[in-house]
Design a protein around this motif. Structure first.
Motif, PDB file in Angstrom:
ATOM      1  N   TYR A  20       0.839  -1.209  -0.041  1.00  0.00           N
ATOM      2  CA  TYR A  20      -0.129   0.198   0.084  1.00  0.00           C
ATOM      3  C   TYR A  20       0.607   1.097  -0.027  1.00  0.00           C
ATOM      4  O   TYR A  20       2.048   1.066   0.031  1.00  0.00           O
ATOM      5  CB  TYR A  20      -1.357   0.187   1.284  1.00  0.00           C
ATOM      6  CG  TYR A  20      -1.583  -1.504   1.320  1.00  0.00           C
ATOM      7  CD1 TYR A  20      -2.047  -2.360   2.191  1.00  0.00           C
ATOM      8  CD2 TYR A  20      -3.312  -0.721   1.208  1.00  0.00           C
ATOM      9  CE1 TYR A  20      -2.109  -3.543   1.770  1.00  0.00           C
ATOM     10  CE2 TYR A  20      -4.182  -2.144   1.132  1.00  0.00           C
ATOM     11  CZ  TYR A  20      -3.844  -3.265   1.251  1.00  0.00           C
ATOM     12  OH  TYR A  20      -4.737  -3.884   1.660  1.00  0.00           O
ATOM     13  N   GLN A  67      -3.607  11.225   4.513  1.00  0.00           N
ATOM     14  CA  GLN A  67      -4.737  10.188   3.678  1.00  0.00           C
ATOM     15  C   GLN A  67      -4.352   8.695   4.371  1.00  0.00           C
ATOM     16  O   GLN A  67      -4.177   8.339   4.981  1.00  0.00           O
ATOM     17  CB  GLN A  67      -3.867  10.209   2.252  1.00  0.00           C
ATOM     18  CG  GLN A  67      -4.329  11.550   1.270  1.00  0.00           C
ATOM     19  CD  GLN A  67      -5.514  11.773   1.627  1.00  0.00           C
ATOM     20  OE1 GLN A  67      -7.005  11.528   1.199  1.00  0.00           O
ATOM     21  NE2 GLN A  67      -5.962  13.250   1.863  1.00  0.00           N
ATOM     22  N   GLY A  68      -5.570   8.030   3.896  1.00  0.00           N
ATOM     23  CA  GLY A  68      -5.101   6.004   4.365  1.00  0.00           C
ATOM     24  C   GLY A  68      -4.349   5.841   3.342  1.00  0.00           C
ATOM     25  O   GLY A  68      -4.826   6.171   2.631  1.00  0.00           O
ATOM     26  N   PRO A  69      -3.891   4.416   3.883  1.00  0.00           N
ATOM     27  CA  PRO A  69      -3.244   4.120   2.177  1.00  0.00           C
ATOM     28  C   PRO A  69      -4.183   3.921   1.439  1.00  0.00           C
ATOM     29  O   PRO A  69      -5.424   2.908   1.641  1.00  0.00           O
ATOM     30  CB  PRO A  69      -2.894   2.291   3.302  1.00  0.00           C
ATOM     31  CG  PRO A  69      -3.423   3.183   4.741  1.00  0.00           C
ATOM     32  CD  PRO A  69      -4.106   3.941   4.984  1.00  0.00           C
ATOM     33  N   PHE A  97      -9.582   2.289   2.570  1.00  0.00           N
ATOM     34  CA  PHE A  97      -9.473   2.984   3.882  1.00  0.00           C
ATOM     35  C   PHE A  97      -9.986   4.161   3.628  1.00  0.00           C
ATOM     36  O   PHE A  97     -10.513   4.247   2.324  1.00  0.00           O
ATOM     37  CB  PHE A  97      -8.079   2.694   4.076  1.00  0.00           C
ATOM     38  CG  PHE A  97      -7.051   1.758   4.917  1.00  0.00           C
ATOM     39  CD1 PHE A  97      -6.808   1.090   3.864  1.00  0.00           C
ATOM     40  CD2 PHE A  97      -7.166   1.519   5.761  1.00  0.00           C
ATOM     41  CE1 PHE A  97      -5.807  -0.306   4.352  1.00  0.00           C
ATOM     42  CE2 PHE A  97      -6.260   0.595   6.796  1.00  0.00           C
ATOM     43  CZ  PHE A  97      -5.828   0.129   5.622  1.00  0.00           C
ATOM     44  N   GLY A  98     -11.478   3.873   4.705  1.00  0.00           N
ATOM     45  CA  GLY A  98     -11.450   5.474   5.120  1.00  0.00           C
ATOM     46  C   GLY A  98     -10.610   6.520   5.537  1.00  0.00           C
ATOM     47  O   GLY A  98      -9.067   6.234   5.003  1.00  0.00           O
ATOM     48  N   THR A  99     -10.632   7.459   5.065  1.00  0.00           N
ATOM     49  CA  THR A  99     -10.039   8.715   5.191  1.00  0.00           C
ATOM     50  C   THR A  99      -9.972   9.678   6.108  1.00  0.00           C
ATOM     51  O   THR A  99      -8.193   9.706   6.974  1.00  0.00           O
ATOM     52  CB  THR A  99     -11.219  10.118   4.445  1.00  0.00           C
ATOM     53  OG1 THR A  99     -11.969   9.967   5.582  1.00  0.00           O
ATOM     54  CG2 THR A  99     -11.429  10.299   3.663  1.00  0.00           C
ATOM     55  N   GLN A 146       0.802   5.205   1.597  1.00  0.00           N
ATOM     56  CA  GLN A 146      -0.119   6.221   2.356  1.00  0.00           C
ATOM     57  C   GLN A 146       0.333   7.672   2.012  1.00  0.00           C
ATOM     58  O   GLN A 146       2.080   7.654   2.205  1.00  0.00           O
ATOM     59  CB  GLN A 146      -0.214   5.685   3.552  1.00  0.00           C
ATOM     60  CG  GLN A 146      -1.104   6.391   4.412  1.00  0.00           C
ATOM     61  CD  GLN A 146      -0.622   6.282   5.776  1.00  0.00           C
ATOM     62  OE1 GLN A 146      -0.246   5.769   6.492  1.00  0.00           O
ATOM     63  NE2 GLN A 146      -2.032   6.352   6.646  1.00  0.00           N
ATOM     64  N   MET A 195       4.465   7.227   2.086  1.00  0.00           N
ATOM     65  CA  MET A 195       4.890   6.034   3.638  1.00  0.00           C
ATOM     66  C   MET A 195       4.674   4.841   2.213  1.00  0.00           C
ATOM     67  O   MET A 195       3.613   4.964   1.790  1.00  0.00           O
ATOM     68  CB  MET A 195       4.463   6.155   4.223  1.00  0.00           C
ATOM     69  CG  MET A 195       4.356   4.826   4.960  1.00  0.00           C
ATOM     70  SD  MET A 195       6.010   4.662   6.415  1.00  0.00           S
ATOM     71  CE  MET A 195       5.332   5.345   8.142  1.00  0.00           C
ATOM     72  N   LEU A 208      -8.478   4.288  11.616  1.00  0.00           N
ATOM     73  CA  LEU A 208      -9.068   3.938  10.160  1.00  0.00           C
ATOM     74  C   LEU A 208      -9.554   2.746   9.785  1.00  0.00           C
ATOM     75  O   LEU A 208      -9.161   1.965  10.748  1.00  0.00           O
ATOM     76  CB  LEU A 208      -7.307   3.739   9.179  1.00  0.00           C
ATOM     77  CG  LEU A 208      -6.372   5.004   9.240  1.00  0.00           C
ATOM     78  CD1 LEU A 208      -4.588   3.978   9.609  1.00  0.00           C
ATOM     79  CD2 LEU A 208      -7.401   5.816   8.121  1.00  0.00           C
TER      80      LEU A 208
END
Lengths: 114, 112
Positions: A35, A41-43, B102-104, A37, A89, B88
């Motif tokens: 993933y 933000q989310g991954p 994934f969510g914000t 990131q 990341m 998350l």
């Protein structure tokens, strides 16, 4: 259980250089995921392996990105001709090969492009 | 378009207060996971829920999966400074392979 291990933890490089990251999953996990990131933000999913087979790739994974898992154990993610937008990341996760199994994450590799 | 919306995005509370974080989608998920992430580290798994209506408790944390498996909530009772972090939610889409969406994220800060 030593957890998911990623190396290096930090990488600083100049634009245009190639970089390679390594991920060692939890030993009995045969699924491995990458993933990305960015800050705040989310991954976002990049790609996933079941054993040595790469089964899915995101549209985010441009031609400059390649991932391998040659023996079904550790995996590498290579970025060629790095660009500023690659700064992020990069997270690796692993899971067992059953439905709805949770993914366990490493601490990631922080890539900074100068 | 964000598939999983979390609210609130930021939350700053005093020690001892209760809070709820929401994770909503128009899509159905086969499973939903909650993670907590601290700066410079990877997400740490808190819980996995797979059955619609399922409720799981982890000490002061209560997780609920919506009946239709489209939403989830995380409730923290008597928050402590050690609860500070990025929360998350992440779902596995039905028929979406094994990747997580994934969510914000919800950035929680608990102050003394």
């Amino acid at each position: 259980d030593t957890g998911v291990s990623q190396d290096p933890r930090h990488k600083i490089t100049k634009r245009g250089q190639n970089v390679t990251f390594r991920c060692d999953p939890i030993s009995e996990h045969n699924r491995l995921y990458w993933y990305r990131q960015t800050l705040g933000q989310g991954p976002e999913f990049l790609t996933y392996f079941q054993n040595e087979a790469q089964l899915e790739k995101s549209r985010l994974l441009s031609d400059r990105f390649s991932a391998e898992r040659p023996k079904g154990s550790f995996s590498t993610l290579e970025i060629q001709r790095t660009e500023q937008g690659d700064s992020a990341m990069y997270l690796c996760a692993s899971s067992l090969d059953y439905r709805n199994q949770p993914q366990h994450f490493g601490d990631g590799t922080r890539l900074s492009i100068l | 378009t964000q598939l999983l919306e979390q609210s609130p995005q930021f939350l700053s509370i005093q020690e001892g207060e209760n809070l709820t974080v929401y994770c909503n989608s128009s899509s159905v998920f086969s499973s939903l996971q909650w993670y907590r992430q601290e700066p410079g580290e990877g997400p740490v798994l808190l819980v996995t829920v797979v059955t619609g209506g399922e409720v799981k408790k982890l000490k002061r944390l209560t997780f609920q999966f919506g009946d239709a498996r489209k939403d989830s909530s995380l409730h923290i009772t008597a928050a402590q400074p050690g609860d500070t972090g990025l929360y998350l939610c992440a779902g596995g889409l039905t028929g979406g392979g094994n990747k997580l969406t994934f969510g914000t994220g919800t950035q929680l800060k608990v102050e003394l």
